[in-house]
Design a protein around this motif. Structure first.
Motif, PDB file in Angstrom:
ATOM      1  N   PHE A 212     -11.097  45.334 -31.995  1.00 53.15           N
ATOM      2  CA  PHE A 212      -9.651  45.547 -31.824  1.00 53.15           C
ATOM      3  C   PHE A 212      -8.983  44.259 -31.362  1.00 53.15           C
ATOM      4  CE2 PHE A 212     -11.803  46.659 -27.900  1.00 53.15           C
ATOM      5  CZ  PHE A 212     -11.070  45.983 -26.938  1.00 53.15           C
ATOM      6  N   GLU A 213      -7.671  44.268 -31.526  1.00 53.95           N
ATOM      7  CA  GLU A 213      -6.858  43.099 -31.189  1.00 53.95           C
ATOM      8  C   GLU A 213      -5.897  43.501 -30.069  1.00 53.95           C
ATOM      9  OE1 GLU A 213      -5.895  40.425 -34.798  1.00 53.95           O
ATOM     10  OE2 GLU A 213      -4.066  41.517 -34.291  1.00 53.95           O
ATOM     11  N   LEU A 214      -5.917  42.727 -28.981  1.00 50.11           N
ATOM     12  CA  LEU A 214      -5.004  42.976 -27.863  1.00 50.11           C
ATOM     13  C   LEU A 214      -4.014  41.805 -27.781  1.00 50.11           C
ATOM     14  CD1 LEU A 214      -4.119  44.317 -25.153  1.00 50.11           C
ATOM     15  CD2 LEU A 214      -5.963  43.053 -24.035  1.00 50.11           C
ATOM     16  N   THR A 215      -2.725  42.112 -27.921  1.00 47.05           N
ATOM     17  CA  THR A 215      -1.697  41.061 -27.847  1.00 47.05           C
ATOM     18  C   THR A 215      -0.933  41.203 -26.538  1.00 47.05           C
ATOM     19  OG1 THR A 215      -1.481  41.073 -30.252  1.00 47.05           O
ATOM     20  CG2 THR A 215       0.283  40.015 -29.007  1.00 47.05           C
ATOM     21  N   LEU A 216      -0.914  40.118 -25.753  1.00 46.05           N
ATOM     22  CA  LEU A 216      -0.235  40.118 -24.455  1.00 46.05           C
ATOM     23  C   LEU A 216       0.983  39.200 -24.512  1.00 46.05           C
ATOM     24  CD1 LEU A 216      -3.506  39.672 -22.416  1.00 46.05           C
ATOM     25  CD2 LEU A 216      -2.125  41.740 -22.367  1.00 46.05           C
ATOM     26  N   SER A 217       2.112  39.675 -23.983  1.00 45.01           N
ATOM     27  CA  SER A 217       3.341  38.860 -23.951  1.00 45.01           C
ATOM     28  C   SER A 217       3.485  38.226 -22.578  1.00 45.01           C
ATOM     29  CB  SER A 217       4.567  39.737 -24.221  1.00 45.01           C
ATOM     30  OG  SER A 217       4.464  40.301 -25.507  1.00 45.01           O
ATOM     31  N   LEU A 218       3.532  36.887 -22.565  1.00 47.79           N
ATOM     32  CA  LEU A 218       3.587  36.160 -21.296  1.00 47.79           C
ATOM     33  C   LEU A 218       4.992  35.662 -20.994  1.00 47.79           C
ATOM     34  CD1 LEU A 218       0.340  34.183 -21.965  1.00 47.79           C
ATOM     35  CD2 LEU A 218       0.618  35.829 -20.150  1.00 47.79           C
ATOM     36  N   SER A 219       5.290  35.555 -19.704  1.00 49.58           N
ATOM     37  CA  SER A 219       6.581  34.975 -19.308  1.00 49.58           C
ATOM     38  C   SER A 219       6.355  34.084 -18.092  1.00 49.58           C
ATOM     39  CB  SER A 219       7.593  36.077 -18.995  1.00 49.58           C
ATOM     40  OG  SER A 219       7.203  36.739 -17.812  1.00 49.58           O
ATOM     41  N   HIS A 220       7.431  33.398 -17.656  1.00 52.54           N
ATOM     42  CA  HIS A 220       7.266  32.401 -16.589  1.00 52.54           C
ATOM     43  C   HIS A 220       6.900  33.009 -15.240  1.00 52.54           C
ATOM     44  CE1 HIS A 220      11.102  33.390 -14.670  1.00 52.54           C
ATOM     45  NE2 HIS A 220      11.630  33.459 -15.867  1.00 52.54           N
ATOM     46  N   ASP A 221       7.030  34.362 -15.086  1.00 56.74           N
ATOM     47  CA  ASP A 221       6.652  34.941 -13.795  1.00 56.74           C
ATOM     48  C   ASP A 221       5.164  35.335 -13.749  1.00 56.74           C
ATOM     49  OD1 ASP A 221       6.851  37.098 -15.446  1.00 56.74           O
ATOM     50  OD2 ASP A 221       8.478  38.085 -14.364  1.00 56.74           O
ATOM     51  N   TYR A 222       4.402  34.982 -14.814  1.00 59.11           N
ATOM     52  CA  TYR A 222       2.948  35.171 -14.779  1.00 59.11           C
ATOM     53  C   TYR A 222       2.402  34.420 -13.568  1.00 59.11           C
ATOM     54  CZ  TYR A 222      -1.968  34.897 -16.001  1.00 59.11           C
ATOM     55  OH  TYR A 222      -3.336  35.008 -15.962  1.00 59.11           O
ATOM     56  N   PRO A 223       1.462  34.946 -12.808  1.00 59.52           N
ATOM     57  CA  PRO A 223       0.727  36.205 -12.974  1.00 59.52           C
ATOM     58  C   PRO A 223       1.202  37.300 -12.019  1.00 59.52           C
ATOM     59  CG  PRO A 223      -0.462  34.785 -11.473  1.00 59.52           C
ATOM     60  CD  PRO A 223       0.873  34.136 -11.720  1.00 59.52           C
ATOM     61  N   SER A 224       2.496  37.283 -11.660  1.00 60.20           N
ATOM     62  CA  SER A 224       2.940  38.226 -10.627  1.00 60.20           C
ATOM     63  C   SER A 224       3.473  39.539 -11.193  1.00 60.20           C
ATOM     64  CB  SER A 224       4.005  37.569  -9.745  1.00 60.20           C
ATOM     65  OG  SER A 224       5.071  37.119 -10.545  1.00 60.20           O
ATOM     66  N   ALA A 225       3.584  39.637 -12.521  1.00 66.53           N
ATOM     67  CA  ALA A 225       4.101  40.878 -13.110  1.00 66.53           C
ATOM     68  C   ALA A 225       3.116  41.422 -14.149  1.00 66.53           C
ATOM     69  CB  ALA A 225       5.448  40.607 -13.776  1.00 66.53           C
TER      70      ALA A 225
ATOM     71  N   GLY B 139     -13.769  51.540 -34.809  1.00 70.16           N
ATOM     72  CA  GLY B 139     -14.069  52.337 -33.618  1.00 70.16           C
ATOM     73  C   GLY B 139     -12.830  53.054 -33.093  1.00 70.16           C
ATOM     74  N   ASN B 140     -12.946  53.551 -31.858  1.00 70.45           N
ATOM     75  CA  ASN B 140     -11.854  54.379 -31.344  1.00 70.45           C
ATOM     76  C   ASN B 140     -11.273  53.847 -30.028  1.00 70.45           C
ATOM     77  OD1 ASN B 140     -13.982  54.925 -29.746  1.00 70.45           O
ATOM     78  ND2 ASN B 140     -14.133  57.122 -30.188  1.00 70.45           N
ATOM     79  N   ILE B 141     -11.365  52.545 -29.820  1.00 65.16           N
ATOM     80  CA  ILE B 141     -10.698  51.961 -28.646  1.00 65.16           C
ATOM     81  C   ILE B 141      -9.289  51.572 -29.076  1.00 65.16           C
ATOM     82  CG2 ILE B 141     -10.661  50.064 -26.976  1.00 65.16           C
ATOM     83  CD1 ILE B 141     -13.742  50.021 -27.146  1.00 65.16           C
ATOM     84  N   GLY B 142      -8.300  52.256 -28.478  1.00 63.49           N
ATOM     85  CA  GLY B 142      -6.907  52.002 -28.851  1.00 63.49           C
ATOM     86  C   GLY B 142      -6.024  51.810 -27.632  1.00 63.49           C
TER      87      GLY B 142
END
Length: 243
Positions: free
Chosen positions: A182-195, A206-209
């Protein structure tokens, strides 16, 4: 007579330079009292100060205006600030995607603050401005190191690919033991890693969703090395055996 006049002028210039150097030293001491620094002072003159961040890839030029009556900085009348200009010196053609992402997030933060000169109108506000920028630069720098770590050692976590596009990070996981890809897409912003990071999931095998990933991510608190901890937990909880 002319020579003695020139000598006197030279002495005056030297005295002025010495005075400037002393002012610069005192200003530096005041600025460094904020013990958290990610900046380097490149220039301090009567006209301006120039600071560099992140291996000289971000430059801040602070242009001074007239002195302010009754306000003191470094034991001298404080100066007004006419402008704070940020400039990127990153070669985006040559730089790795992780560096480009870090740069984007730093400038996203700079732009989110609006007109810096309004918040930093005199020298008295400069230490706080440098501190705020340093904080974001430091967090983004650690994020860059996390991305490099995942690109180098991802296979240990069943991570086939770490793809960076704009401010999104796409993580492709694959485990034959768990029969999952599976593919996990994460959206980052300048307040990383506090949010908490917004995410999308695309299941290939497979069945990981989304449901399974959301449950796993809910157990990873935001904070230091957030991205690495997300990958580690997905590996431990979802990819070690059949589900």
């Amino acid at each position: 007579r002319e020579l003695s006049e020139m000598d006197a002028e030279d002495e005056l210039d030297l005295a002025e330079m010495e005075k400037l150097k002393k002012t610069e030293r005192v200003c530096l001491e005041i600025l460094k009292k904020y013990d958290f620094t990610e900046w380097e002072l490149m220039e301090w003159s009567e006209q301006q100060a120039v600071f560099s961040f992140l291996y000289d890839s971000v430059m801040l030029t602070v242009v001074f205006g007239p002195s302010i009556d009754g306000e003191f900085f470094a034991a001298r009348p404080s100066r007004s600030i006419i402008s704070l200009d940020f400039e990127s010196f990153l070669d985006e053609e040559q730089a790795p995607p992780s560096s480009c992402l870090v740069q984007k997030l730093i400038f996203q933060f700079i732009q989110s603050r609006g007109r810096w000169q309004e918040k930093c109108s005199t020298l008295l506000y400069l230490p706080q401005a440098l501190f705020d920028i340093s904080l974001v630069v430091n967090r983004c720098k650690i994020l860059g190191e996390e991305l490099e770590f995942l690109q180098r050692w991802g296979a240990k976590f069943h991570l086939l690919e770490t793809d960076i596009k704009d401010t999104e990070v796409k993580l492709l996981f694959s485990s034959s033991v768990a029969f999952a890809k599976f593919e996990l897409t994460l959206s980052l912003s300048h307040d990383y890693p506090s949010a908490v990071l917004p995410f999308r999931v695309q299941t290939h095998t497979g069945n990981i969703g989304e449901k399974e990933i959301a449950a796993a991510l809910s157990r990873v608190p935001a904070g230091h090395l957030y991205l690495q901890r997300i990958v580690t937990l997905i590996h431990q909880d979802l990819l070690q055996g059949p589900r």
